[in-house]
Design an enzyme around this catalytic site. Sequence first.
Site, PDB file in Angstrom:
ATOM      1  CG  LEU A   1     -35.685 -30.626 -48.948  1.00  0.00           C
ATOM      2  CD1 LEU A   1     -34.487 -30.905 -48.700  1.00  0.00           C
ATOM      3  CD2 LEU A   1     -36.429 -31.686 -50.185  1.00  0.00           C
TER       4      LEU A   1
ATOM      5  CB  SER B   1     -38.675 -35.181 -56.392  1.00  0.00           C
ATOM      6  OG  SER B   1     -38.598 -34.912 -54.906  1.00  0.00           O
TER       7      SER B   1
ATOM      8  CB  CYS C   1     -29.713 -29.930 -49.511  1.00  0.00           C
ATOM      9  SG  CYS C   1     -31.344 -30.675 -50.209  1.00  0.00           S
TER      10      CYS C   1
END
Length: 302
Positions: free
Chosen positions: A73, A21, A129
Amino acid sequence: MSRLGIDFAGVHFKNPIIPASGTFGYGKEFEEFYPLSELGGISVKGTTGARRNGNLPPRIAETPSGMLNSVGLQNPGIDHFIAEELPYLKTKDTVIIANIAGSTADEYREIAEKLDGTDVDMIEVNISCPNVKAGGAAFGVSCEGAAQITKIVRNATKKPVMMKLSPNVTSIADIAKACEAEGADAVSLINTLLGMRIDIRTGRPILHNNVGGLSGPAVFPVAVRMVWQVANAVNIPVCGMGGVSSWEDAVEIMMAGASIVQVGAAIFNDPMTPVKITEGLSDYCKEKNIMLSDIIGAVKPW
């Protein structure tokens, strides 16, 4: 039967190699190099509840044997992913893993609920996160935080749930066990190590965010060690990543206990890396006259 096929958390992968990712977008740009069907799967760009523009630049810095990133992100949000990106990806004959991230527990729940009614094959939950309600700490740095998000996502979806673990912890095995206890189907590790570079001419950090995530070959030995520790601590399968750059690296991290492997930073250096690793793995298995499953956890500690 292919030597490289593997069943992982209830999902069949034609081969174990997956772009990580944040390093592969949604795969469209890479179709100039090879069909996406040659990949075992794709872990797509980290997805949040709402659109995020990411951090201010500079947000990439080179390091010896790797790179720092603080992209933050950047993504178009879960609704865009489901409506615009997923239908295209599902035509590519490969496993689609939705990587999700949230700032709050509720955000994780809402994203998982939305994905439950889609065709994604698996949900990878990034718990590295910032937790806005916990003073900026990451969910993934404590057993309690990791367990909390695992339970929330598990209750929100019937999809296979893979928890992506942070290496910036004292005992990653304990955190993996906490995720397993709350119903995780698998774990993936390692996410990036926290790092920093400073411009000695200006005195300022090179990254505008001051710190960022270190990836690339420099972190590979840490990844192998942590995969080995986690694989010996849990009864759920492990997806290994962190500095994997060659088929030899893939064999090594699988010997440590990984069943499938994600490749990240190496793709920036050579977009063909996932395909080259798959070809090397195939040749290795043929040469040894073994199946891929024979490699997993094959290390013989002293």
